[in-house]
Design a protein around this motif. Structure first.
Motif, PDB file in Angstrom:
ATOM      1  N   GLU A 158      12.676  -7.623   7.654  1.00 44.10           N
ATOM      2  CA  GLU A 158      11.354  -8.063   7.735  1.00 44.10           C
ATOM      3  C   GLU A 158      10.340  -6.839   7.765  1.00 44.10           C
ATOM      4  O   GLU A 158       9.105  -6.826   7.029  1.00 44.10           O
ATOM      5  CB  GLU A 158      10.922  -8.746   9.260  1.00 44.10           C
ATOM      6  CG  GLU A 158      11.539  -9.940   9.405  1.00 44.10           C
ATOM      7  CD  GLU A 158      10.930 -10.994   8.625  1.00 44.10           C
ATOM      8  OE1 GLU A 158       9.586 -10.987   8.449  1.00 44.10           O
ATOM      9  OE2 GLU A 158      11.646 -11.954   8.101  1.00 44.10           O
ATOM     10  N   THR A 159      10.953  -5.693   8.177  1.00 44.32           N
ATOM     11  CA  THR A 159      10.171  -4.441   7.901  1.00 44.32           C
ATOM     12  C   THR A 159      10.045  -4.017   6.442  1.00 44.32           C
ATOM     13  O   THR A 159       8.887  -3.798   6.115  1.00 44.32           O
ATOM     14  CB  THR A 159      10.842  -3.144   8.783  1.00 44.32           C
ATOM     15  OG1 THR A 159      10.979  -3.699  10.308  1.00 44.32           O
ATOM     16  CG2 THR A 159       9.770  -2.009   8.613  1.00 44.32           C
ATOM     17  N   LYS A 160      11.200  -4.152   5.671  1.00 44.99           N
ATOM     18  CA  LYS A 160      11.144  -3.794   4.391  1.00 44.99           C
ATOM     19  C   LYS A 160      10.110  -4.910   3.503  1.00 44.99           C
ATOM     20  O   LYS A 160       9.572  -4.401   2.811  1.00 44.99           O
ATOM     21  CB  LYS A 160      12.376  -3.754   3.908  1.00 44.99           C
ATOM     22  CG  LYS A 160      12.967  -2.690   4.399  1.00 44.99           C
ATOM     23  CD  LYS A 160      14.692  -2.547   3.577  1.00 44.99           C
ATOM     24  CE  LYS A 160      15.454  -1.382   3.947  1.00 44.99           C
ATOM     25  NZ  LYS A 160      16.524  -1.330   3.534  1.00 44.99           N
ATOM     26  N   LYS A 161      10.057  -6.000   4.020  1.00 44.24           N
ATOM     27  CA  LYS A 161       9.294  -7.008   3.218  1.00 44.24           C
ATOM     28  C   LYS A 161       7.719  -6.516   3.592  1.00 44.24           C
ATOM     29  O   LYS A 161       6.896  -6.893   2.601  1.00 44.24           O
ATOM     30  CB  LYS A 161       9.743  -8.425   3.845  1.00 44.24           C
ATOM     31  CG  LYS A 161       9.130  -9.631   3.233  1.00 44.24           C
ATOM     32  CD  LYS A 161       9.823 -10.849   3.879  1.00 44.24           C
ATOM     33  CE  LYS A 161       8.767 -11.867   4.369  1.00 44.24           C
ATOM     34  NZ  LYS A 161       9.249 -13.281   4.697  1.00 44.24           N
ATOM     35  N   MET A 162       7.385  -6.243   4.835  1.00 44.97           N
ATOM     36  CA  MET A 162       5.982  -5.792   5.067  1.00 44.97           C
ATOM     37  C   MET A 162       5.592  -4.740   4.265  1.00 44.97           C
ATOM     38  O   MET A 162       4.373  -4.674   3.785  1.00 44.97           O
ATOM     39  CB  MET A 162       6.020  -5.896   6.632  1.00 44.97           C
ATOM     40  CG  MET A 162       5.978  -7.055   7.421  1.00 44.97           C
ATOM     41  SD  MET A 162       4.948  -8.263   6.989  1.00 44.97           S
ATOM     42  CE  MET A 162       3.187  -7.602   7.372  1.00 44.97           C
ATOM     43  N   GLU A 163       6.412  -3.952   4.193  1.00 45.19           N
ATOM     44  CA  GLU A 163       6.316  -2.665   3.659  1.00 45.19           C
ATOM     45  C   GLU A 163       6.181  -2.766   2.055  1.00 45.19           C
ATOM     46  O   GLU A 163       5.412  -2.318   1.268  1.00 45.19           O
ATOM     47  CB  GLU A 163       7.416  -1.561   3.786  1.00 45.19           C
ATOM     48  CG  GLU A 163       7.410  -0.746   5.180  1.00 45.19           C
ATOM     49  CD  GLU A 163       8.432  -0.129   5.439  1.00 45.19           C
ATOM     50  OE1 GLU A 163       9.593   0.124   4.397  1.00 45.19           O
ATOM     51  OE2 GLU A 163       8.916   0.846   6.347  1.00 45.19           O
ATOM     52  N   ALA A 164       6.887  -3.631   1.523  1.00 47.17           N
ATOM     53  CA  ALA A 164       6.768  -4.080  -0.032  1.00 47.17           C
ATOM     54  C   ALA A 164       5.365  -4.708  -0.230  1.00 47.17           C
ATOM     55  O   ALA A 164       4.728  -4.431  -0.986  1.00 47.17           O
ATOM     56  CB  ALA A 164       8.104  -5.041  -0.382  1.00 47.17           C
ATOM     57  N   PHE A 165       5.100  -5.580   0.933  1.00 51.43           N
ATOM     58  CA  PHE A 165       3.765  -6.482   0.588  1.00 51.43           C
ATOM     59  C   PHE A 165       2.523  -5.265   0.820  1.00 51.43           C
ATOM     60  O   PHE A 165       1.841  -5.507  -0.199  1.00 51.43           O
ATOM     61  CB  PHE A 165       3.698  -7.162   1.699  1.00 51.43           C
ATOM     62  CG  PHE A 165       2.518  -8.183   1.780  1.00 51.43           C
ATOM     63  CD1 PHE A 165       2.021  -8.981   0.714  1.00 51.43           C
ATOM     64  CD2 PHE A 165       1.423  -7.800   2.741  1.00 51.43           C
ATOM     65  CE1 PHE A 165       0.891  -9.638   0.904  1.00 51.43           C
ATOM     66  CE2 PHE A 165       0.188  -8.283   2.885  1.00 51.43           C
ATOM     67  CZ  PHE A 165      -0.080  -9.289   1.789  1.00 51.43           C
ATOM     68  N   GLU A 166       2.762  -4.496   1.610  1.00 49.57           N
ATOM     69  CA  GLU A 166       1.587  -3.499   1.769  1.00 49.57           C
ATOM     70  C   GLU A 166       1.639  -2.695   0.425  1.00 49.57           C
ATOM     71  O   GLU A 166       0.459  -2.164   0.028  1.00 49.57           O
ATOM     72  CB  GLU A 166       1.962  -2.602   2.951  1.00 49.57           C
ATOM     73  CG  GLU A 166       1.653  -3.227   4.227  1.00 49.57           C
ATOM     74  CD  GLU A 166       0.211  -3.697   4.355  1.00 49.57           C
ATOM     75  OE1 GLU A 166      -0.620  -3.223   3.866  1.00 49.57           O
ATOM     76  OE2 GLU A 166      -0.021  -4.876   5.269  1.00 49.57           O
ATOM     77  N   GLN A 167       2.778  -2.448  -0.028  1.00 52.40           N
ATOM     78  CA  GLN A 167       2.658  -1.304  -1.140  1.00 52.40           C
ATOM     79  C   GLN A 167       2.065  -2.238  -2.303  1.00 52.40           C
ATOM     80  O   GLN A 167       1.575  -1.587  -3.100  1.00 52.40           O
ATOM     81  CB  GLN A 167       4.219  -0.963  -1.583  1.00 52.40           C
ATOM     82  CG  GLN A 167       4.332   0.012  -2.763  1.00 52.40           C
ATOM     83  CD  GLN A 167       3.647   1.394  -2.742  1.00 52.40           C
ATOM     84  OE1 GLN A 167       3.835   1.690  -1.304  1.00 52.40           O
ATOM     85  NE2 GLN A 167       2.786   2.003  -3.641  1.00 52.40           N
ATOM     86  N   ARG A 168       2.460  -3.425  -2.711  1.00 49.91           N
ATOM     87  CA  ARG A 168       1.934  -4.113  -3.910  1.00 49.91           C
ATOM     88  C   ARG A 168       0.456  -4.348  -3.427  1.00 49.91           C
ATOM     89  O   ARG A 168      -0.153  -4.295  -4.676  1.00 49.91           O
ATOM     90  CB  ARG A 168       2.620  -5.667  -3.730  1.00 49.91           C
ATOM     91  CG  ARG A 168       4.031  -5.635  -4.498  1.00 49.91           C
ATOM     92  CD  ARG A 168       4.562  -7.076  -4.637  1.00 49.91           C
ATOM     93  NE  ARG A 168       4.242  -8.103  -3.493  1.00 49.91           N
ATOM     94  CZ  ARG A 168       5.138  -8.244  -2.687  1.00 49.91           C
ATOM     95  NH1 ARG A 168       6.355  -7.659  -2.579  1.00 49.91           N
ATOM     96  NH2 ARG A 168       4.960  -8.999  -1.607  1.00 49.91           N
ATOM     97  N   LYS A 169      -0.070  -4.520  -2.329  1.00 48.10           N
ATOM     98  CA  LYS A 169      -1.248  -4.688  -1.885  1.00 48.10           C
ATOM     99  C   LYS A 169      -2.071  -3.059  -2.502  1.00 48.10           C
ATOM    100  O   LYS A 169      -3.178  -3.217  -2.936  1.00 48.10           O
ATOM    101  CB  LYS A 169      -1.436  -4.993  -0.642  1.00 48.10           C
ATOM    102  CG  LYS A 169      -2.907  -5.537  -0.061  1.00 48.10           C
ATOM    103  CD  LYS A 169      -3.014  -5.662   1.233  1.00 48.10           C
ATOM    104  CE  LYS A 169      -4.538  -5.741   1.783  1.00 48.10           C
ATOM    105  NZ  LYS A 169      -4.448  -6.176   3.211  1.00 48.10           N
ATOM    106  N   ALA A 170      -1.679  -2.188  -2.110  1.00 51.06           N
ATOM    107  CA  ALA A 170      -2.044  -0.967  -2.381  1.00 51.06           C
ATOM    108  C   ALA A 170      -2.026  -0.439  -3.793  1.00 51.06           C
ATOM    109  O   ALA A 170      -3.170   0.104  -4.510  1.00 51.06           O
ATOM    110  CB  ALA A 170      -1.417   0.243  -1.782  1.00 51.06           C
ATOM    111  N   ASN A 171      -1.068  -1.098  -4.735  1.00 48.77           N
ATOM    112  CA  ASN A 171      -0.950  -0.796  -5.852  1.00 48.77           C
ATOM    113  C   ASN A 171      -2.095  -1.578  -6.731  1.00 48.77           C
ATOM    114  O   ASN A 171      -2.786  -1.111  -7.471  1.00 48.77           O
ATOM    115  CB  ASN A 171       0.528  -1.304  -6.745  1.00 48.77           C
ATOM    116  CG  ASN A 171       1.380  -0.124  -6.144  1.00 48.77           C
ATOM    117  OD1 ASN A 171       0.988   0.881  -5.695  1.00 48.77           O
ATOM    118  ND2 ASN A 171       2.551  -0.573  -6.386  1.00 48.77           N
ATOM    119  N   LYS A 172      -2.135  -2.937  -6.070  1.00 50.82           N
ATOM    120  CA  LYS A 172      -3.453  -3.676  -6.649  1.00 50.82           C
ATOM    121  C   LYS A 172      -4.770  -3.363  -6.537  1.00 50.82           C
ATOM    122  O   LYS A 172      -5.333  -2.992  -7.401  1.00 50.82           O
ATOM    123  CB  LYS A 172      -3.067  -5.037  -6.023  1.00 50.82           C
ATOM    124  CG  LYS A 172      -4.153  -6.195  -6.666  1.00 50.82           C
ATOM    125  CD  LYS A 172      -3.928  -7.500  -5.894  1.00 50.82           C
ATOM    126  CE  LYS A 172      -4.824  -8.365  -6.590  1.00 50.82           C
ATOM    127  NZ  LYS A 172      -4.872  -9.789  -5.906  1.00 50.82           N
TER     128      LYS A 172
END
Length: 99
Positions: free
Chosen positions: A58-72
């Motif tokens: 779950e932590t990795k999933k949230m970090e990946a989401f945040e990273q995608r959001k930051a990249n966007k």
């Protein structure tokens, strides 16, 4: 709110434990476990490993989401900056042609 209710239960239980410790000490009632006491675990190690793995997932999933959001967001800001630079260049070119 569930969190507030949980905190309220926790605080009530903690206060009760403190009062019980005082009463036990006052009445010379032993309440501490011996140093060599080993209690049986409620949940197995396998279950706890699954829980830990799920939490890590779950932590990795949230970090990946945040990273995608930051990249966007970064991509959007880069596009805006590029458009702004092009507009500035065209404006400077237009001003140079008028002069």
């Amino acid at each position: 709110d569930n969190l507030k209710r949980e905190v309220a239960f926790y605080n009530v239980a903690l206060q009760a434990v403190h009062e019980a410790r005082v009463l036990c000490k006052k009445n010379s009632v032993p309440f501490a476990r011996p140093d060599d006491f080993f209690a049986e675990m409620v949940k197995t190690d396998d279950h706890m490993a699954k829980v830990k793995d799920r939490l890590i997932f779950e932590t990795k999933k949230m970090e990946a989401f945040e990273q995608r959001k930051a990249n966007k967001e970064h991509k959007l800001r880069a596009r805006e900056a590029h458009a702004h630079r092009i507009a500035e260049k065209s404006k400077a070119k237009k001003d140079n042609l008028k002069a």
